[in-house]
Design a protein around this motif. Structure first.
Motif, PDB file in Angstrom:
ATOM      1  N   THR A 145       0.849  -1.190   0.000  1.00  0.00           N
ATOM      2  CA  THR A 145       0.000   0.000   0.000  1.00  0.00           C
ATOM      3  C   THR A 145       0.883   1.238   0.000  1.00  0.00           C
ATOM      4  O   THR A 145       1.776   1.354   0.842  1.00  0.00           O
ATOM      5  CB  THR A 145      -0.909  -0.038   1.245  1.00  0.00           C
ATOM      6  OG1 THR A 145      -1.816  -1.126   1.069  1.00  0.00           O
ATOM      7  CG2 THR A 145      -1.670   1.250   1.440  1.00  0.00           C
ATOM      8  N   GLN A 194      -3.509  -7.104  -6.418  1.00  0.00           N
ATOM      9  CA  GLN A 194      -3.926  -7.655  -5.129  1.00  0.00           C
ATOM     10  C   GLN A 194      -5.307  -7.109  -4.761  1.00  0.00           C
ATOM     11  O   GLN A 194      -5.494  -5.896  -4.651  1.00  0.00           O
ATOM     12  CB  GLN A 194      -2.947  -7.331  -4.001  1.00  0.00           C
ATOM     13  CG  GLN A 194      -3.360  -8.122  -2.746  1.00  0.00           C
ATOM     14  CD  GLN A 194      -2.586  -7.790  -1.487  1.00  0.00           C
ATOM     15  OE1 GLN A 194      -2.548  -6.643  -1.067  1.00  0.00           O
ATOM     16  NE2 GLN A 194      -1.990  -8.805  -0.881  1.00  0.00           N
ATOM     17  N   MET A 204      -7.854  -6.476  -2.026  1.00  0.00           N
ATOM     18  CA  MET A 204      -7.875  -6.328  -0.560  1.00  0.00           C
ATOM     19  C   MET A 204      -9.163  -5.614  -0.159  1.00  0.00           C
ATOM     20  O   MET A 204      -9.373  -4.463  -0.524  1.00  0.00           O
ATOM     21  CB  MET A 204      -6.658  -5.491  -0.113  1.00  0.00           C
ATOM     22  CG  MET A 204      -6.686  -5.093   1.357  1.00  0.00           C
ATOM     23  SD  MET A 204      -5.184  -4.199   1.887  1.00  0.00           S
ATOM     24  CE  MET A 204      -5.612  -2.516   1.456  1.00  0.00           C
ATOM     25  N   HIS A 219      -6.115 -11.154  -1.093  1.00  0.00           N
ATOM     26  CA  HIS A 219      -5.452 -10.823   0.180  1.00  0.00           C
ATOM     27  C   HIS A 219      -6.248 -11.465   1.310  1.00  0.00           C
ATOM     28  O   HIS A 219      -7.256 -10.934   1.768  1.00  0.00           O
ATOM     29  CB  HIS A 219      -5.398  -9.310   0.343  1.00  0.00           C
ATOM     30  CG  HIS A 219      -4.451  -8.847   1.404  1.00  0.00           C
ATOM     31  ND1 HIS A 219      -3.807  -9.703   2.276  1.00  0.00           N
ATOM     32  CD2 HIS A 219      -4.004  -7.594   1.732  1.00  0.00           C
ATOM     33  CE1 HIS A 219      -3.031  -8.998   3.085  1.00  0.00           C
ATOM     34  NE2 HIS A 219      -3.138  -7.726   2.782  1.00  0.00           N
ATOM     35  N   LEU A 237       3.255 -15.431   4.117  1.00  0.00           N
ATOM     36  CA  LEU A 237       4.131 -14.404   4.679  1.00  0.00           C
ATOM     37  C   LEU A 237       4.378 -14.598   6.161  1.00  0.00           C
ATOM     38  O   LEU A 237       3.573 -15.161   6.888  1.00  0.00           O
ATOM     39  CB  LEU A 237       3.604 -13.009   4.347  1.00  0.00           C
ATOM     40  CG  LEU A 237       2.380 -12.463   5.009  1.00  0.00           C
ATOM     41  CD1 LEU A 237       2.735 -11.885   6.352  1.00  0.00           C
ATOM     42  CD2 LEU A 237       1.817 -11.356   4.124  1.00  0.00           C
ATOM     43  N   HIS A 285       5.883 -12.169   9.142  1.00  0.00           N
ATOM     44  CA  HIS A 285       6.284 -10.797   9.437  1.00  0.00           C
ATOM     45  C   HIS A 285       7.178 -10.693  10.671  1.00  0.00           C
ATOM     46  O   HIS A 285       7.228  -9.650  11.316  1.00  0.00           O
ATOM     47  CB  HIS A 285       5.053  -9.896   9.559  1.00  0.00           C
ATOM     48  CG  HIS A 285       4.572  -9.389   8.235  1.00  0.00           C
ATOM     49  ND1 HIS A 285       3.387  -8.718   8.065  1.00  0.00           N
ATOM     50  CD2 HIS A 285       5.128  -9.447   7.009  1.00  0.00           C
ATOM     51  CE1 HIS A 285       3.247  -8.395   6.787  1.00  0.00           C
ATOM     52  NE2 HIS A 285       4.288  -8.834   6.136  1.00  0.00           N
ATOM     53  N   GLY A 313       8.815 -11.986   3.516  1.00  0.00           N
ATOM     54  CA  GLY A 313       9.069 -11.449   4.853  1.00  0.00           C
ATOM     55  C   GLY A 313      10.530 -11.497   5.234  1.00  0.00           C
ATOM     56  O   GLY A 313      11.055 -12.566   5.567  1.00  0.00           O
ATOM     57  N   PHE A 350      13.408 -11.079   3.573  1.00  0.00           N
ATOM     58  CA  PHE A 350      14.435 -11.737   2.751  1.00  0.00           C
ATOM     59  C   PHE A 350      15.464 -10.753   2.203  1.00  0.00           C
ATOM     60  O   PHE A 350      15.166  -9.601   1.920  1.00  0.00           O
ATOM     61  CB  PHE A 350      13.786 -12.476   1.569  1.00  0.00           C
ATOM     62  CG  PHE A 350      13.174 -13.792   1.962  1.00  0.00           C
ATOM     63  CD1 PHE A 350      13.968 -14.933   2.084  1.00  0.00           C
ATOM     64  CD2 PHE A 350      11.820 -13.886   2.239  1.00  0.00           C
ATOM     65  CE1 PHE A 350      13.417 -16.148   2.469  1.00  0.00           C
ATOM     66  CE2 PHE A 350      11.256 -15.093   2.631  1.00  0.00           C
ATOM     67  CZ  PHE A 350      12.053 -16.230   2.747  1.00  0.00           C
ATOM     68  N   ALA A 354       9.376 -13.232  -2.327  1.00  0.00           N
ATOM     69  CA  ALA A 354       8.902 -11.849  -2.440  1.00  0.00           C
ATOM     70  C   ALA A 354       9.732 -10.924  -1.553  1.00  0.00           C
ATOM     71  O   ALA A 354      10.121 -11.285  -0.442  1.00  0.00           O
ATOM     72  CB  ALA A 354       7.432 -11.778  -2.035  1.00  0.00           C
ATOM     73  N   GLY A 369       9.606  -6.912  -0.079  1.00  0.00           N
ATOM     74  CA  GLY A 369       8.753  -5.750   0.093  1.00  0.00           C
ATOM     75  C   GLY A 369       9.569  -4.476   0.168  1.00  0.00           C
ATOM     76  O   GLY A 369       9.884  -3.844  -0.851  1.00  0.00           O
ATOM     77  N   ILE A 375      10.710  -0.962  -2.339  1.00  0.00           N
ATOM     78  CA  ILE A 375      10.317   0.448  -2.197  1.00  0.00           C
ATOM     79  C   ILE A 375      11.514   1.337  -2.513  1.00  0.00           C
ATOM     80  O   ILE A 375      11.416   2.298  -3.286  1.00  0.00           O
ATOM     81  CB  ILE A 375       9.812   0.729  -0.756  1.00  0.00           C
ATOM     82  CG1 ILE A 375       8.453   0.062  -0.538  1.00  0.00           C
ATOM     83  CG2 ILE A 375       9.747   2.250  -0.490  1.00  0.00           C
ATOM     84  CD1 ILE A 375       7.830   0.342   0.831  1.00  0.00           C
ATOM     85  N   PHE A 430       6.311   6.330   3.215  1.00  0.00           N
ATOM     86  CA  PHE A 430       5.624   5.112   2.750  1.00  0.00           C
ATOM     87  C   PHE A 430       4.221   5.439   2.226  1.00  0.00           C
ATOM     88  O   PHE A 430       3.797   4.893   1.215  1.00  0.00           O
ATOM     89  CB  PHE A 430       5.514   4.089   3.885  1.00  0.00           C
ATOM     90  CG  PHE A 430       6.745   3.222   4.087  1.00  0.00           C
ATOM     91  CD1 PHE A 430       7.891   3.390   3.325  1.00  0.00           C
ATOM     92  CD2 PHE A 430       6.733   2.220   5.060  1.00  0.00           C
ATOM     93  CE1 PHE A 430       9.019   2.586   3.511  1.00  0.00           C
ATOM     94  CE2 PHE A 430       7.853   1.401   5.248  1.00  0.00           C
ATOM     95  CZ  PHE A 430       8.994   1.584   4.484  1.00  0.00           C
TER      96      PHE A 430
HETATM   97  C1  FMN Z   1       4.558   0.265   3.187  1.00  0.00           C
HETATM   98  C2  FMN Z   1       4.050  -1.149   3.225  1.00  0.00           C
HETATM   99  C3  FMN Z   1       2.790  -1.426   2.742  1.00  0.00           C
HETATM  100  C4  FMN Z   1       2.299  -2.739   2.721  1.00  0.00           C
HETATM  101  N1  FMN Z   1       1.071  -2.989   2.165  1.00  0.00           N
HETATM  102  C5  FMN Z   1       0.666  -4.269   1.987  1.00  0.00           C
HETATM  103  C6  FMN Z   1      -0.501  -4.562   1.214  1.00  0.00           C
HETATM  104  O1  FMN Z   1      -1.187  -3.679   0.666  1.00  0.00           O
HETATM  105  N2  FMN Z   1      -0.850  -5.874   1.081  1.00  0.00           N
HETATM  106  C7  FMN Z   1      -0.109  -6.887   1.652  1.00  0.00           C
HETATM  107  O2  FMN Z   1      -0.458  -8.056   1.492  1.00  0.00           O
HETATM  108  N3  FMN Z   1       1.007  -6.632   2.368  1.00  0.00           N
HETATM  109  C8  FMN Z   1       1.430  -5.359   2.514  1.00  0.00           C
HETATM  110  N4  FMN Z   1       2.629  -5.113   3.158  1.00  0.00           N
HETATM  111  C9  FMN Z   1       3.467  -6.235   3.598  1.00  0.00           C
HETATM  112  C10 FMN Z   1       4.509  -6.588   2.511  1.00  0.00           C
HETATM  113  O3  FMN Z   1       3.884  -7.150   1.372  1.00  0.00           O
HETATM  114  C11 FMN Z   1       5.580  -7.601   3.003  1.00  0.00           C
HETATM  115  O4  FMN Z   1       4.952  -8.799   3.361  1.00  0.00           O
HETATM  116  C12 FMN Z   1       6.356  -7.053   4.180  1.00  0.00           C
HETATM  117  O5  FMN Z   1       6.863  -5.758   3.887  1.00  0.00           O
HETATM  118  C13 FMN Z   1       7.518  -7.972   4.574  1.00  0.00           C
HETATM  119  O6  FMN Z   1       8.423  -8.104   3.534  1.00  0.00           O
HETATM  120  P1  FMN Z   1       9.853  -7.324   3.568  1.00  0.00           P
HETATM  121  O7  FMN Z   1      10.527  -7.751   4.833  1.00  0.00           O
HETATM  122  O8  FMN Z   1      10.557  -7.832   2.325  1.00  0.00           O
HETATM  123  O9  FMN Z   1       9.547  -5.859   3.525  1.00  0.00           O
HETATM  124  C14 FMN Z   1       3.106  -3.794   3.228  1.00  0.00           C
HETATM  125  C15 FMN Z   1       4.372  -3.502   3.744  1.00  0.00           C
HETATM  126  C16 FMN Z   1       4.862  -2.210   3.732  1.00  0.00           C
HETATM  127  C17 FMN Z   1       6.250  -1.945   4.239  1.00  0.00           C
END
Ligand code: FMN
Length: 358
Positions: free
Chosen positions: A23, A96, A98, A173, A263, A265, A293, A295, A313, A315, A319, A342
């Motif tokens: 998001t 996605q 949601m 989602h 995932l 977290h 999560g 990686f 994946a 995240g 960004i 963000f």
């Molecule tokens: C700013 C931000 C927005 C996110 N929005 C969503 C979302 O819309 N849908 C979702 O399934 N996960 C969302 N997540 C979770 C990410 O998809 C991901 O699972 C999470 O960041 C962990 O991965 P990472 O450690 O590689 O960042 C969001 C994470 C962040 C940081």
């Protein structure tokens, strides 16, 4: 392995990295994707697969400020500019879906919307609104069977619109405490009818949505995201978690889905998902499997080479690094993400991170 191509069902992907759904709250005008969003996603088209930010299939599911929708012609038109931009650069992209359910405030919703959830009452905690700042979550009305079938239809119709807009598929989602997980989690779902009251009942909504979406666009275009052991949005631990998710996984298997996206977290402070249940889900699901999560390149390579996943994946790294794939391939340093931007509108912290070549 991370940089090797892979075919998942209908999709040929250039590598095994997935841009995780995130998001970003840049759909400033009527929850409709715009040119800035097209630029952002196109910048990240070297991911093997992009999963978009959470996008609502219904006015009722637009819980956060400025998140996009996919239920009217303007949304289709806006998203078309995103899918065209990604495809022109050789990328693949799924939408996605949601529905935020009770994770919402009425100030974020359009005038014709309603707060709906499996049970009546407000999600504990607060959420941000553009007009009123931080506010307690708005109370939900408990969905009756008519509301449930309308929500299922909204998901299916929205998936059809996603295909019309040029997406390669959709991801449901069913994680992080939004509507589908609100049905899965017994700490939220206290229903005593066919949509609650035990594992089978709590899994029913997720499965009805999945089957309806598969019926609308074909199972090979439908992925699903799950977060067992998740605590986000006041869901929380429960005793039957393994049995519930294994039953769900068994029911999802056999449909021929595009993928299951699991995932964990714990890298963001959540309780870890035990390796054992991850492996059980991986073994029992009969299709492509994505882990997400925390990686980095090394842990992703390890997950692939140990056959714990087919794709990985990323995240936050995506960004801050639109050229994440090129950087990981080159062993280059990564930019650090700026949390303050963000969810803020505009290009800052969105499309302006430096690349290796800029
Ligand atoms: C700013 C931000 C927005 C996110 N929005 C969503 C979302 O819309 N849908 C979702 O399934 N996960 C969302 N997540 C979770 C990410 O998809 C991901 O699972 C999470 O960041 C962990 O991965 P990472 O450690 O590689 O960042 C969001 C994470 C962040 C940081």
């Amino acid at each position: 392995m991370l940089f090797d191509p892979i075919r998942i069902r209908s999709l040929q992907l250039s590598n095994r990295t997935v841009m995780a759904p995130m998001t970003r709250s840049r759909a400033v005008d009527a929850n409709t994707p715009n040119a800035l969003m097209a630029e952002y996603y196109a910048q990240r088209a070297s991911a093997g697969l992009i999963v978009t930010e959470g996008t609502s299939p219904s006015p009722n599911g637009l819980g956060y400020p400025r998140i996009p929708g996919m239920y009217d012609a303007e949304h289709v038109h806006g998203w078309r500019s995103v899918t065209d931009a990604v495809h022109e650069k050789g990328g693949a992209i799924v939408l996605q879906l949601m529905h935020t359910g009770r994770v919402t405030h009425v100030a974020n919703l359009p005038a014709n919307a309603e707060v709906l959830a499996p049970v009546a009452g407000a999600c504990p905690g607060e959420m941000y609104t553009d007009t009123l700042g931080l506010q307690p979550f708005s109370p939900a009305r408990a969905m009756d069977e008519g509301d449930i079938s309308r929500a299922v239809e909204e998901f299916a119709r929205s998936a059809g619109l996603a295909i019309e807009a040029g997406f390669d598929g959709v991801e449901l989602h069913a994680a992080n405490g939004y509507l589908i997980e609100q049905f899965l989690n017994p700490n939220v779902n206290a229903r005593t009818d066919a949509y609650g009251d035990g594992i089978e009942g709590r899994n029913r909504f997720a499965l009805e949505v999945t089957r309806a979406v598969c019926g609308a666009i074909g199972a090979d275009k439908v992925g699903i995201r799950l977060s067992p052991y998740g605590v986000f949005n006041a869901t929380g631990a429960f005793e039957e978690v393994d049995a519930q998710y294994l039953a769900l996984c068994d029911a999802l298997s056999g449909l021929g889905l595009l993928y299951l996206h699991l995932l964990d977290h714990s890298a963001m402070g959540a309780p870890p998902v035990p390796e054992e249940i991850k492996m059980q889900l991986r073994r029992r699901f009969d299709g492509p499997f994505i882990l997400a999560g925390g990686f980095d390149r090394a842990s992703a390579e390890a997950a692939l080479s140990e056959d714990r996943a087919d794709l990985v994946a990323f995240g936050r790294p995506f960004i801050a690094n639109s050229d994440l794939v090129e950087r990981m391939r080159a062993g280059a340093e990564l930019n650090a993400p700026d949390m303050d931007t963000f969810y803020t509108p505009g290009a800052k912290g969105y499309t302006d991170y430096p690349t290796l070549t800029s």
